[in-house]
Motif scaffolding. Structure first.
Motif, PDB file in Angstrom:
ATOM      1  N   TRP A   1       0.039   9.779  -5.556  1.00  0.00           N
ATOM      2  CA  TRP A   1      -0.788  10.972  -5.752  1.00  0.00           C
ATOM      3  C   TRP A   1      -0.107  11.964  -6.697  1.00  0.00           C
ATOM      4  CZ3 TRP A   1       1.400   9.283  -1.227  1.00  0.00           C
ATOM      5  CH2 TRP A   1       2.508  10.006  -0.750  1.00  0.00           C
TER       6      TRP A   1
ATOM      7  N   HIS B   1      -7.021  14.868 -12.997  1.00  0.00           N
ATOM      8  CA  HIS B   1      -7.771  14.264 -11.899  1.00  0.00           C
ATOM      9  C   HIS B   1      -6.975  13.141 -11.273  1.00  0.00           C
ATOM     10  CE1 HIS B   1     -11.269  16.473 -13.254  1.00  0.00           C
ATOM     11  NE2 HIS B   1     -10.946  16.096 -14.471  1.00  0.00           N
TER      12      HIS B   1
ATOM     13  N   GLU C   1      -9.435  10.850  -4.655  1.00  0.00           N
ATOM     14  CA  GLU C   1      -9.376  12.290  -4.836  1.00  0.00           C
ATOM     15  C   GLU C   1      -9.232  13.015  -3.504  1.00  0.00           C
ATOM     16  OE1 GLU C   1     -13.751  12.663  -5.666  1.00  0.00           O
ATOM     17  OE2 GLU C   1     -13.020  11.872  -7.557  1.00  0.00           O
TER      18      GLU C   1
ATOM     19  N   ARG D   1      -5.814  14.806  -2.479  1.00  0.00           N
ATOM     20  CA  ARG D   1      -5.905  16.254  -2.273  1.00  0.00           C
ATOM     21  C   ARG D   1      -5.128  16.678  -1.031  1.00  0.00           C
ATOM     22  NH1 ARG D   1     -11.522  19.658  -1.940  1.00  0.00           N
ATOM     23  NH2 ARG D   1     -10.617  21.703  -1.558  1.00  0.00           N
TER      24      ARG D   1
ATOM     25  N   TYR E   1      -1.558  17.019  -1.960  1.00  0.00           N
ATOM     26  CA  TYR E   1      -1.321  18.169  -2.838  1.00  0.00           C
ATOM     27  C   TYR E   1      -1.223  19.450  -2.019  1.00  0.00           C
ATOM     28  CZ  TYR E   1      -2.867  14.828  -6.363  1.00  0.00           C
ATOM     29  OH  TYR E   1      -3.004  13.736  -7.159  1.00  0.00           O
ATOM     30  N   GLU E   2      -2.142  19.618  -1.111  1.00  0.00           N
ATOM     31  CA  GLU E   2      -2.129  20.822  -0.291  1.00  0.00           C
ATOM     32  C   GLU E   2      -0.952  20.805   0.663  1.00  0.00           C
ATOM     33  OE1 GLU E   2      -5.936  22.355   1.022  1.00  0.00           O
ATOM     34  OE2 GLU E   2      -6.876  20.631   0.125  1.00  0.00           O
TER      35      GLU E   2
ATOM     36  N   LEU F   1      -3.228  23.501  -7.371  1.00  0.00           N
ATOM     37  CA  LEU F   1      -4.529  22.921  -7.724  1.00  0.00           C
ATOM     38  C   LEU F   1      -5.423  24.006  -8.299  1.00  0.00           C
ATOM     39  CD1 LEU F   1      -5.125  20.821  -4.503  1.00  0.00           C
ATOM     40  CD2 LEU F   1      -4.147  20.075  -6.673  1.00  0.00           C
TER      41      LEU F   1
ATOM     42  N   GLU G   1     -16.014  19.223  -3.926  1.00  0.00           N
ATOM     43  CA  GLU G   1     -14.880  18.609  -3.238  1.00  0.00           C
ATOM     44  C   GLU G   1     -14.115  17.669  -4.155  1.00  0.00           C
ATOM     45  OE1 GLU G   1     -13.680  18.657   0.238  1.00  0.00           O
ATOM     46  OE2 GLU G   1     -14.444  20.633  -0.260  1.00  0.00           O
TER      47      GLU G   1
ATOM     48  N   TYR H   1     -12.282  19.061  -8.064  1.00  0.00           N
ATOM     49  CA  TYR H   1     -11.042  19.801  -8.283  1.00  0.00           C
ATOM     50  C   TYR H   1     -10.145  19.061  -9.258  1.00  0.00           C
ATOM     51  CZ  TYR H   1      -8.162  16.488  -5.706  1.00  0.00           C
ATOM     52  OH  TYR H   1      -7.475  15.369  -5.313  1.00  0.00           O
ATOM     53  N   ARG H   2      -9.143  19.772  -9.744  1.00  0.00           N
ATOM     54  CA  ARG H   2      -8.165  19.083 -10.577  1.00  0.00           C
ATOM     55  C   ARG H   2      -6.816  19.788 -10.455  1.00  0.00           C
ATOM     56  NH1 ARG H   2      -7.700  21.237 -15.857  1.00  0.00           N
ATOM     57  NH2 ARG H   2      -8.909  23.131 -16.045  1.00  0.00           N
TER      58      ARG H   2
END
Length: 107
Positions: free
Chosen positions: A58, A66, A72, A76, A79-80, A86, A92, A95-96
């Motif tokens: 990821w 992306h 995705e 995500r 990432y969070e 982000l 939903e 995002y990128r």
DNA sequence: GCTCTGACTATTC
DNA sequence: CGAATAGCCAGAG
């Protein structure tokens, strides 16, 4: 590094670079490929697909910021969880990644 | 050793 | 901004 052996140096290089990406950061396929001096962004993704197991795939995103195909939502999460910057999105899956900050520049 | 495929990129419409 | 096209490299069959 050869523990990831797959029959080629390229695979080992990809894995090495991807594994070297610190949490909260990300790199594009092209950047990763260019990092070890072997152009072939597509090949990088292929390594992830076959040998992505155990790798922070990821943290490797496309040029537009992306995440990979269909991952995705899953990406995500990471990432969070890792604090990867982000950019806000209207959808939903729209995002990128904020490559301006997330892109990890080795060296 | 050749051909098809693919978690890519950049350009053009 | 999205879809289509071409160019790129390496792995799998």
């Amino acid at each position: 590094m050869a523990v990831f052996d797959s029959g080629g140096d390229y695979t080992d290089a990809v894995i090495a670079v991807v594994s070297a990406i610190p949490p909260g950061r990300a790199m594009t396929y092209g950047d990763v490929a260019w990092t070890f001096g072997h152009p072939g962004a597509r090949a990088v993704g292929m390594v992830m697909r076959y040998h992505g197991s155990g790798l922070p795939w990821w943290r490797v995103v496309r040029a537009g910021g992306h995440p990979p195909h269909g991952l995705e939502a899953e990406a995500r999460r990471h990432y969070e969880a890792e604090g990867t910057p982000l950019l806000p999105a209207t959808t939903e899956a729209g995002y990128r990644i904020d490559l301006r900050q997330a892109t990890h520049h080795p060296d």
